[in-house]
Design an enzyme around this catalytic site. Structure first.
Site, PDB file in Angstrom:
ATOM      1  N   LYS A 198       0.751  -1.097  -0.019  1.00 23.83           N
ATOM      2  CA  LYS A 198      -0.003  -0.124   0.165  1.00 23.83           C
ATOM      3  C   LYS A 198       0.832   1.264  -0.071  1.00 23.83           C
ATOM      4  O   LYS A 198       0.444   2.069  -0.648  1.00 23.83           O
ATOM      5  CB  LYS A 198      -0.890   0.173   1.263  1.00 23.83           C
ATOM      6  CG  LYS A 198      -2.001  -0.923   0.862  1.00 23.83           C
ATOM      7  CD  LYS A 198      -3.336  -0.613   1.983  1.00 23.83           C
ATOM      8  CE  LYS A 198      -4.370  -1.489   1.835  1.00 23.83           C
ATOM      9  NZ  LYS A 198      -5.488  -1.429   2.757  1.00 23.83           N
TER      10      LYS A 198
ATOM     11  N   LYS B 238      -5.252  -9.380  -6.904  1.00 18.68           N
ATOM     12  CA  LYS B 238      -6.441  -9.677  -6.316  1.00 18.68           C
ATOM     13  C   LYS B 238      -7.537  -8.501  -6.641  1.00 18.68           C
ATOM     14  O   LYS B 238      -7.199  -7.444  -6.978  1.00 18.68           O
ATOM     15  CB  LYS B 238      -6.087  -9.829  -4.865  1.00 18.68           C
ATOM     16  CG  LYS B 238      -5.944  -8.668  -3.903  1.00 18.68           C
ATOM     17  CD  LYS B 238      -6.283  -8.775  -2.474  1.00 18.68           C
ATOM     18  CE  LYS B 238      -5.922  -7.290  -2.152  1.00 18.68           C
ATOM     19  NZ  LYS B 238      -5.972  -7.204  -0.735  1.00 18.68           N
TER      20      LYS B 238
ATOM     21  N   LYS C 216     -11.051  -2.845  -4.283  1.00 17.22           N
ATOM     22  CA  LYS C 216     -11.759  -1.588  -4.207  1.00 17.22           C
ATOM     23  C   LYS C 216     -10.940  -0.631  -5.097  1.00 17.22           C
ATOM     24  O   LYS C 216     -11.399   0.479  -5.538  1.00 17.22           O
ATOM     25  CB  LYS C 216     -12.193  -1.139  -2.967  1.00 17.22           C
ATOM     26  CG  LYS C 216     -13.391  -1.985  -2.334  1.00 17.22           C
ATOM     27  CD  LYS C 216     -13.285  -1.468  -0.782  1.00 17.22           C
ATOM     28  CE  LYS C 216     -14.145  -2.414  -0.168  1.00 17.22           C
ATOM     29  NZ  LYS C 216     -13.918  -2.199   1.680  1.00 17.22           N
TER      30      LYS C 216
HETATM   31  P1  AMP Z   1     -11.450  -4.729   2.852  1.00 15.25           P
HETATM   32  O1  AMP Z   1     -12.295  -4.187   1.945  1.00 15.25           O
HETATM   33  O2  AMP Z   1     -10.023  -4.603   2.468  1.00 15.25           O
HETATM   34  O3  AMP Z   1     -11.730  -4.048   4.149  1.00 15.25           O
HETATM   35  O4  AMP Z   1     -11.426  -6.182   3.119  1.00 15.25           O
HETATM   36  C1  AMP Z   1     -12.782  -6.940   3.783  1.00 15.25           C
HETATM   37  C2  AMP Z   1     -12.806  -8.376   3.822  1.00 15.25           C
HETATM   38  O5  AMP Z   1     -12.817  -8.881   2.428  1.00 15.25           O
HETATM   39  C3  AMP Z   1     -11.420  -9.167   4.186  1.00 15.25           C
HETATM   40  O6  AMP Z   1     -11.579 -10.190   5.041  1.00 15.25           O
HETATM   41  C4  AMP Z   1     -10.651  -9.196   2.954  1.00 15.25           C
HETATM   42  O7  AMP Z   1      -9.897 -10.379   3.477  1.00 15.25           O
HETATM   43  C5  AMP Z   1     -11.755  -9.774   2.100  1.00 15.25           C
HETATM   44  N1  AMP Z   1     -11.289  -9.466   0.895  1.00 15.25           N
HETATM   45  C6  AMP Z   1     -10.770  -8.332   0.143  1.00 15.25           C
HETATM   46  N2  AMP Z   1     -10.437  -8.659  -0.996  1.00 15.25           N
HETATM   47  C7  AMP Z   1     -10.862 -10.015  -1.214  1.00 15.25           C
HETATM   48  C8  AMP Z   1     -10.502 -10.636  -2.531  1.00 15.25           C
HETATM   49  N3  AMP Z   1     -10.094 -10.485  -3.743  1.00 15.25           N
HETATM   50  N4  AMP Z   1     -10.773 -12.194  -2.622  1.00 15.25           N
HETATM   51  C9  AMP Z   1     -11.156 -12.690  -1.190  1.00 15.25           C
HETATM   52  N5  AMP Z   1     -11.391 -11.744  -0.064  1.00 15.25           N
HETATM   53  C10 AMP Z   1     -11.161 -10.660  -0.057  1.00 15.25           C
END
Ligand code: AMP
Ligand code: TRP
Length: 335
Positions: A114, A198, A201
């Site tokens: 990041k 991956k 957002k």
């Molecule tokens: P975040 O949007 O980074 O706060 O992620 C929220 C949750 O979604 C966390 O448990 C992440 O590990 C999961 N997550 C985010 N991106 C992915 C992805 N591409 N595949 C699977 N899980 C994800």
């Protein structure tokens, strides 16, 4: 054995996508329905480790809460709240900043990714992001944490912090060492444009992800345009090595159809991607259309959502306050 207590967090930084849904929120709902005590947090303090437009942060907090509810989380069964309304998180995070070692944080790959090349210019908050995450979990004595694969290292750090605190303050078992729940075929959903990255957002191209708010036409278009390779779909899992895009689409299909990769390969082996993409679009639409409609409905009831977060924060405060109080005493703070 103490009762299972589930905690997880999601950053309110934009629309939830298919990775968040399959890797996290769908599993939050399963745990809630399996009757575990569950606490789900909109981690707005984590969100501001990168600058957020204040109006957008507020709106995103409402929208992600609406998505939680539309996916099936219920305030009667889970505590749903936003992190900044409960002060135990930041207070405990400070104590953990003094327990964790700089060497431990220097190993965190998410910070390196990041912060990018211009590390000197990253916020200090981005650097100590994982100690706040440890505080989120341990402030509730949570025992289980459902997350996607990308959070594995942060969970390991949380376990190290719990163990070191217990040891440093001679309080064996005060903080339970939490277990990550990283299971199933969807712990790492990849970008539709590049199977080695991956789904996220923050990726600039909206074509790289399916959002929970996408309408049916956009879903079909994004899947139709998703990157593939020129070969046919194989019959064996081993043949997916070095074919990340094929592996990703098949993995998404398998998860949505509730079946294994092997079963999915059996279903599609020998055919081209057109057939897989058509079937995948149908499955995605049948899963996401009801969620999409519900999100729209909920967004017209902002006051209701704000009230859910307020109530959730009160309940979260009641659980975390006595735990923080005990931690303060262990550290030796005069009351
Ligand atoms: P975040 O949007 O980074 O706060 O992620 C929220 C949750 O979604 C966390 O448990 C992440 O590990 C999961 N997550 C985010 N991106 C992915 C992805 N591409 N595949 C699977 N899980 C994800
Ligand atoms: N760091 C997590 C992410 O970006 C979000 C998060 C913050 C979290 N605190 C948490 C997840 C506590 C699980 C438990 O996805």
């Amino acid at each position: 054995m103490a009762k299972k207590l589930v905690f997880s967090g999601v950053q309110p930084t934009g629309n939830l996508h298919l990775g968040n849904y399959l890797g996290a929120v769908k599993r939050f709902v399963e745990l809630q329905d399996a009757d575990a005590m569950c606490i789900y947090c909109l981690v707005d303090l984590h969100a501001i480790t990168n600058w957020q437009n204040p109006k957008e942060l507020r709106q995103n907090t409402i929208e992600v809460t609406a998505a939680f509810l539309a996916c099936g989380l219920r305030k009667e069964h889970s505590i749903i709240f936003n992190q900044s309304q409960v002060t135990a998180h930041t207070e405990l995070a400070w104590i953990f900043n003094c327990v964790a070692r700089i060497g431990w944080l220097n190993r965190m790959t998410q910070f390196k990714e990041k912060a990018g090349k211009n590390r000197e210019n990253a916020s200090l908050g981005l650097y100590c992001y994982p100690t706040l995450m440890a505080a989120d979990i341990l402030a509730y004595h949570a025992t289980h944490v459902p997350v996607g694969e990308d959070q594995k290292q942060h969970l390991e750090l949380t376990r190290d912090i719990a163990a070191k605190f217990n040891n440093d303050f001679n309080a064996p078992d005060f903080f339970p060492v939490p277990e990550p729940i990283i299971e199933g075929t969807a712990t790492r959903i990849m970008s539709l444009r590049d199977g080695t990255k991956k789904m996220s957002k923050s990726e600039t191209s909206d074509m790289s992800r399916i959002n929970l708010t996408d309408d049916n036409d956009s879903i079909r278009k994004k899947i139709q345009k998703a990157k593939t390779d020129p070969f046919e779909i194989p019959s064996e899992k081993e043949e997916l090595v070095d074919r990340p895009e094929a592996e990703n689409l098949l993995g998404i299909y398998a998860t949505l159809a509730n079946q294994s990769i092997e079963q999915t390969l059996e279903q599609f082996s020998g055919s081209d991607f057109k057939k897989l993409k058509g079937a995948l679009s149908d499955l995605l639409i049948s899963e996401l259309e009801p969620i999409n409609k519900e999100i729209k409905k909920l967004l017209d009831q902002e006051a209701y959502i704000v009230e859910i977060l307020r109530e959730g924060s009160e309940r979260a405060d009641q659980i975390s306050r006595p735990i923080l109080e005990e931690a303060r005493q262990l550290v030796g703070f005069l009351k």
